[in-house]
Design a protein around this motif. Structure first.
Motif, PDB file in Angstrom:
ATOM      1  N   GLY A 168      19.688  50.377  -2.590  1.00 52.10           N
ATOM      2  CA  GLY A 168      21.051  50.789  -2.883  1.00 52.10           C
ATOM      3  C   GLY A 168      22.037  49.678  -2.570  1.00 52.10           C
ATOM      4  O   GLY A 168      21.898  48.967  -1.569  1.00 52.10           O
ATOM      5  N   GLN A 169      23.069  49.526  -3.424  1.00 54.23           N
ATOM      6  CA  GLN A 169      24.104  48.511  -3.250  1.00 54.23           C
ATOM      7  C   GLN A 169      23.506  47.103  -3.089  1.00 54.23           C
ATOM      8  O   GLN A 169      24.044  46.265  -2.367  1.00 54.23           O
ATOM      9  CB  GLN A 169      24.980  48.844  -2.027  1.00 54.23           C
ATOM     10  N   LYS A 170      22.413  46.829  -3.736  1.00 52.67           N
ATOM     11  CA  LYS A 170      21.648  45.607  -3.500  1.00 52.67           C
ATOM     12  C   LYS A 170      22.461  44.336  -3.705  1.00 52.67           C
ATOM     13  O   LYS A 170      22.382  43.405  -2.915  1.00 52.67           O
ATOM     14  CB  LYS A 170      20.422  45.610  -4.404  1.00 52.67           C
ATOM     15  N   ASN A 171      23.240  44.268  -4.773  1.00 50.30           N
ATOM     16  CA  ASN A 171      23.979  43.049  -5.093  1.00 50.30           C
ATOM     17  C   ASN A 171      25.489  43.219  -4.973  1.00 50.30           C
ATOM     18  O   ASN A 171      26.255  42.408  -5.498  1.00 50.30           O
ATOM     19  CB  ASN A 171      23.644  42.607  -6.522  1.00 50.30           C
ATOM     20  N   SER A 172      25.915  44.267  -4.289  1.00 50.89           N
ATOM     21  CA  SER A 172      27.347  44.565  -4.242  1.00 50.89           C
ATOM     22  C   SER A 172      28.078  43.694  -3.221  1.00 50.89           C
ATOM     23  O   SER A 172      27.519  43.267  -2.208  1.00 50.89           O
ATOM     24  CB  SER A 172      27.566  46.042  -3.915  1.00 50.89           C
ATOM     25  N   TYR A 173      29.353  43.448  -3.512  1.00 52.84           N
ATOM     26  CA  TYR A 173      30.269  42.768  -2.593  1.00 52.84           C
ATOM     27  C   TYR A 173      31.372  43.750  -2.214  1.00 52.84           C
ATOM     28  O   TYR A 173      31.705  44.659  -2.995  1.00 52.84           O
ATOM     29  CB  TYR A 173      30.871  41.526  -3.246  1.00 52.84           C
ATOM     30  N   TRP A 174      31.931  43.573  -1.046  1.00 54.38           N
ATOM     31  CA  TRP A 174      32.919  44.527  -0.549  1.00 54.38           C
ATOM     32  C   TRP A 174      34.047  43.795   0.174  1.00 54.38           C
ATOM     33  O   TRP A 174      33.872  42.671   0.687  1.00 54.38           O
ATOM     34  CB  TRP A 174      32.259  45.529   0.403  1.00 54.38           C
TER      35      TRP A 174
ATOM     36  N   GLY B  11      32.267  40.700   2.506  1.00 56.26           N
ATOM     37  CA  GLY B  11      30.953  40.093   2.417  1.00 56.26           C
ATOM     38  C   GLY B  11      30.080  40.732   1.355  1.00 56.26           C
ATOM     39  O   GLY B  11      30.546  41.501   0.503  1.00 56.26           O
ATOM     40  N   LYS B  12      28.812  40.433   1.454  1.00 56.43           N
ATOM     41  CA  LYS B  12      27.800  40.982   0.558  1.00 56.43           C
ATOM     42  C   LYS B  12      27.015  42.051   1.319  1.00 56.43           C
ATOM     43  O   LYS B  12      26.876  41.965   2.541  1.00 56.43           O
ATOM     44  CB  LYS B  12      26.869  39.862   0.087  1.00 56.43           C
ATOM     45  N   GLN B  13      26.528  43.027   0.607  1.00 58.21           N
ATOM     46  CA  GLN B  13      25.680  44.045   1.236  1.00 58.21           C
ATOM     47  C   GLN B  13      24.593  43.350   2.048  1.00 58.21           C
ATOM     48  O   GLN B  13      23.940  42.444   1.580  1.00 58.21           O
ATOM     49  CB  GLN B  13      25.089  44.938   0.150  1.00 58.21           C
ATOM     50  N   ALA B  14      24.388  43.771   3.318  1.00 55.95           N
ATOM     51  CA  ALA B  14      23.628  42.965   4.270  1.00 55.95           C
ATOM     52  C   ALA B  14      22.241  43.476   4.622  1.00 55.95           C
ATOM     53  O   ALA B  14      21.534  42.810   5.386  1.00 55.95           O
ATOM     54  CB  ALA B  14      24.436  42.817   5.569  1.00 55.95           C
ATOM     55  N   GLN B  15      21.806  44.611   4.103  1.00 53.73           N
ATOM     56  CA  GLN B  15      20.499  45.124   4.515  1.00 53.73           C
ATOM     57  C   GLN B  15      19.380  44.420   3.747  1.00 53.73           C
ATOM     58  O   GLN B  15      19.401  44.326   2.527  1.00 53.73           O
ATOM     59  CB  GLN B  15      20.400  46.633   4.288  1.00 53.73           C
ATOM     60  N   MET B  16      18.396  43.916   4.508  1.00 43.13           N
ATOM     61  CA  MET B  16      17.239  43.262   3.887  1.00 43.13           C
ATOM     62  C   MET B  16      16.425  44.299   3.115  1.00 43.13           C
ATOM     63  O   MET B  16      16.219  45.420   3.580  1.00 43.13           O
ATOM     64  CB  MET B  16      16.362  42.621   4.968  1.00 43.13           C
ATOM     65  N   ASP B  17      15.941  43.926   1.920  1.00 47.62           N
ATOM     66  CA  ASP B  17      15.073  44.779   1.104  1.00 47.62           C
ATOM     67  C   ASP B  17      15.736  46.104   0.751  1.00 47.62           C
ATOM     68  O   ASP B  17      15.062  47.137   0.633  1.00 47.62           O
ATOM     69  CB  ASP B  17      13.727  45.032   1.807  1.00 47.62           C
TER      70      ASP B  17
ATOM     71  N   SER C 214      37.810  37.643  10.973  1.00 48.22           N
ATOM     72  CA  SER C 214      36.423  38.078  11.158  1.00 48.22           C
ATOM     73  C   SER C 214      35.453  37.037  10.630  1.00 48.22           C
ATOM     74  O   SER C 214      35.780  36.245   9.743  1.00 48.22           O
ATOM     75  CB  SER C 214      36.182  39.423  10.448  1.00 48.22           C
ATOM     76  N   LEU C 215      34.251  37.053  11.207  1.00 47.22           N
ATOM     77  CA  LEU C 215      33.128  36.226  10.772  1.00 47.22           C
ATOM     78  C   LEU C 215      31.896  37.112  10.735  1.00 47.22           C
ATOM     79  O   LEU C 215      31.642  37.866  11.679  1.00 47.22           O
ATOM     80  CB  LEU C 215      32.884  35.059  11.750  1.00 47.22           C
ATOM     81  N   SER C 216      31.115  37.020   9.670  1.00 50.60           N
ATOM     82  CA  SER C 216      29.884  37.801   9.610  1.00 50.60           C
ATOM     83  C   SER C 216      28.830  37.039   8.823  1.00 50.60           C
ATOM     84  O   SER C 216      29.150  36.336   7.848  1.00 50.60           O
ATOM     85  CB  SER C 216      30.135  39.175   8.972  1.00 50.60           C
ATOM     86  N   TYR C 217      27.611  37.166   9.250  1.00 50.72           N
ATOM     87  CA  TYR C 217      26.474  36.493   8.614  1.00 50.72           C
ATOM     88  C   TYR C 217      25.742  37.505   7.745  1.00 50.72           C
ATOM     89  O   TYR C 217      25.623  38.687   8.097  1.00 50.72           O
ATOM     90  CB  TYR C 217      25.547  35.942   9.694  1.00 50.72           C
ATOM     91  N   ASN C 218      25.252  37.024   6.591  1.00 51.13           N
ATOM     92  CA  ASN C 218      24.497  37.898   5.694  1.00 51.13           C
ATOM     93  C   ASN C 218      23.061  37.390   5.584  1.00 51.13           C
ATOM     94  O   ASN C 218      22.824  36.264   5.113  1.00 51.13           O
ATOM     95  CB  ASN C 218      25.138  37.939   4.306  1.00 51.13           C
ATOM     96  N   PRO C 219      22.086  38.183   6.025  1.00 49.05           N
ATOM     97  CA  PRO C 219      20.695  37.707   6.035  1.00 49.05           C
ATOM     98  C   PRO C 219      20.072  37.613   4.642  1.00 49.05           C
ATOM     99  O   PRO C 219      19.065  36.930   4.473  1.00 49.05           O
ATOM    100  CB  PRO C 219      19.981  38.760   6.883  1.00 49.05           C
ATOM    101  N   THR C 220      20.647  38.273   3.635  1.00 50.47           N
ATOM    102  CA  THR C 220      20.031  38.261   2.313  1.00 50.47           C
ATOM    103  C   THR C 220      20.186  36.920   1.605  1.00 50.47           C
ATOM    104  O   THR C 220      19.371  36.553   0.765  1.00 50.47           O
ATOM    105  CB  THR C 220      20.628  39.364   1.423  1.00 50.47           C
ATOM    106  N   ASN C 221      21.250  36.184   1.932  1.00 55.24           N
ATOM    107  CA  ASN C 221      21.455  34.862   1.315  1.00 55.24           C
ATOM    108  C   ASN C 221      21.806  33.780   2.326  1.00 55.24           C
ATOM    109  O   ASN C 221      22.125  32.659   1.958  1.00 55.24           O
ATOM    110  CB  ASN C 221      22.550  34.946   0.246  1.00 55.24           C
TER     111      ASN C 221
END
Length: 483
Positions: free
Chosen positions: A245-251, A236-242, A458-465
């Motif tokens: 660090g790692q703001k636009n990273s994918y993993w 997914g994409k880094q998931a912490q709002m605001d 696995s399934l995960s939601y990303n709040p940033t997008n």
């Protein structure tokens, strides 16, 4: 001399026969009258003949009696035809009713076993009562028509069912399961109340749109960088709002050992790098696949500058800090927390060792798992990281009534748990939601999820997008959630 005759021709023959030597008074007993009675006739001898008068009206055809009998026959024939139709209809309905009784008996049997011990699971007694009432009516109607061994047996069996259900209803007020359910509801309510001041002041600003109303077709499809032969993992994409660090990273975190364990993480700094599988960086958070800090099961989330995941063969959640290369852990609350493939996601095929699912949303971090104390149903715990003390904590816990092994996967959005189930090889469906803010459940959802392979690791939601990420048997899929 008394003579019995049955017809006027025989009378004439007898009267004119010279062979008969008759006395002066001859009594003739004439038979075959209309009512089956004999008639006595007095005659006189005149010369060589016997003269007598016979009432011939006795041999008139009984038309009135014949008509009455004919009407009775026709009425009886109609009644017999009607009865035959009822018998045929009843014979057709008997197997159906027998099947219904057997079905209801089979459904009640496990609850009866648990009821005898005071811990039966929740049963829709109202619906069962309605079915039993209809059965009682049908069987009573047929029993009144046939009243044979089979209907008597059905009548007795339904009577036993009625007794059992009535007893369960009478004792339900003190049933252990009922008390536990009320306790669970109150505990969930207390946990929800804890979040009101904080959410009201800040975090809830992201969550004012209600439940998800639609999920798009895949907006991204890619094969795992390790190849599609590795069927379990998460990404997914880094998931912490605001987050800075790692703001636009994918993993991507692929389970390389038996599709169950691993000790490394791959990160791409940009979306372009991720799509091109270039400029990646690998992190090793455990010395080996079976180290205490290794990951177990296909569930992880990159939140800020740390990876959160299920620790190897334990009831713990680990936090790996990308900067310090240190691991911190916390033990999940509950009696008999499932791990080591005790309560994996199943529904169609069980996903090995998917006992603990770590998720992130607008409100923070979550752990989804099941416990023996909650009868294998899903438990939702909120995770918090205290940066000052450097500790990972569990701040709140909710217990749901959704059996974890009846679910193919789950994720969190705005404090709401969403669960999926298998539809077919190319489709999943979001069918369930549990709101931690209210403690209420919704079983009426039907949101389709298209996939390219059968299994969902696995399934995960990303709040940033507001995208949902699926690890689909080695394929990486992303969807857009709509509210």
């Amino acid at each position: 001399m008394v003579i019995s005759v049955t017809a006027s021709l025989l009378i004439k023959t007898l009267l004119t026969s010279p062979a008969l030597n008759m006395p002066l008074l001859l009594l003739l007993l004439l038979a075959s009258t209309g009512d089956g009675q004999a008639q006595r006739v007095v005659g006189q001898k005149k010369k060589d003949a016997c003269a007598c008068e016979v009432n011939s009206t006795m041999w008139l055809f009984p038309a009135l009696k014949y008509e009455a009998v004919l009407q009775q026959v026709e009425s009886c024939e109609g009644s017999l035809n009607n009865l035959q139709e009822q018998v045929q209809l009843s014979n057709q309905r008997l197997p159906q009713i027998q099947a219904l009784v057997e079905n209801a008996t089979a459904r009640l049997a496990p609850y009866q076993y648990l009821h005898d011990r005071g811990v039966y699971s929740a049963l829709s007694l109202r619906l069962l009562n309605q079915e039993l009432s209809q059965l009682e009516t049908d069987i009573s109607d047929i029993h009144s028509q046939l009243n044979n061994t089979q209907t008597q047996k059905l009548f007795r069996e339904v009577g036993k069912l009625r007794t059992d259900v009535d007893r369960m209803q009478r004792t339900d007020t003190i049933n252990v399961k009922t008390v536990k359910e009320k306790l669970r509801y109150l505990k969930n309510g207390a946990e929800s109340c804890k979040t009101i001041p904080k959410d009201y002041q800040g975090q809830d600003r992201y969550c004012l749109k209600g439940l998800i109303t639609d999920i798009s077709d895949p907006v991204m499809t890619k094969v795992s960088p390790h190849g599609k032969s590795y069927t379990s993992g998460s990404w997914g994409k880094q998931a912490q709002m605001d987050s800075e660090g790692q703001k636009n990273s994918y993993w991507v975190q692929t389970l390389l050992n038996s599709d169950i364990w691993d000790n490394s993480l791959r990160i791409y700094q940009t979306y372009e790098d991720f799509m091109a599988s270039a400029n990646d960086k690998d992190f090793t958070f455990a010395a080996s696949y079976n180290h205490a800090n290794a990951i177990e099961g296909p569930s992880a989330v990159l939140y800020g500058e740390a990876l959160y995941y299920h620790c190897y063969r334990s009831a713990d959640v680990c936090r790996y800090d990308l900067n310090s290369n240190t691991v911190t852990r916390v033990t999940l609350p509950g009696t008999g927390v499932g791990f080591n493939n005790k309560f994996p996601y199943c529904y169609y095929d069980c996903r090995a060792n998917s006992d603990v699912d770590v998720e992130a949303d607008e409100t923070g971090l979550w752990a989804l798992y099941a416990t023996v104390g909650n009868h294998g149903n899903l438990v939702v715990s909120r995770l918090t990281w205290d940066n000052e003390t450097g500790t990972l904590n569990v701040s709140q816990t909710w217990e749901t009534r959704l059996f974890k092994k009846a679910v193919s996967n789950a994720f969190m959005v705005c404090g709401v748990l969403y669960a999926t189930r298998y539809v077919d090889e190319y489709h999943e469906e979001v069918f369930y939601a549990f709101d931690t803010a209210t403690g209420k459940e919704d079983n009426s959802l039907a949101l389709p999820l298209e996939k390219v392979a059968k299994g969902v690791a696995s399934l995960s939601y990303n709040p940033t997008n507001k995208q949902i990420y699926m690890y689909n048997d080695g394929y990486l899929l992303a969807y857009q959630a709509h509210f």
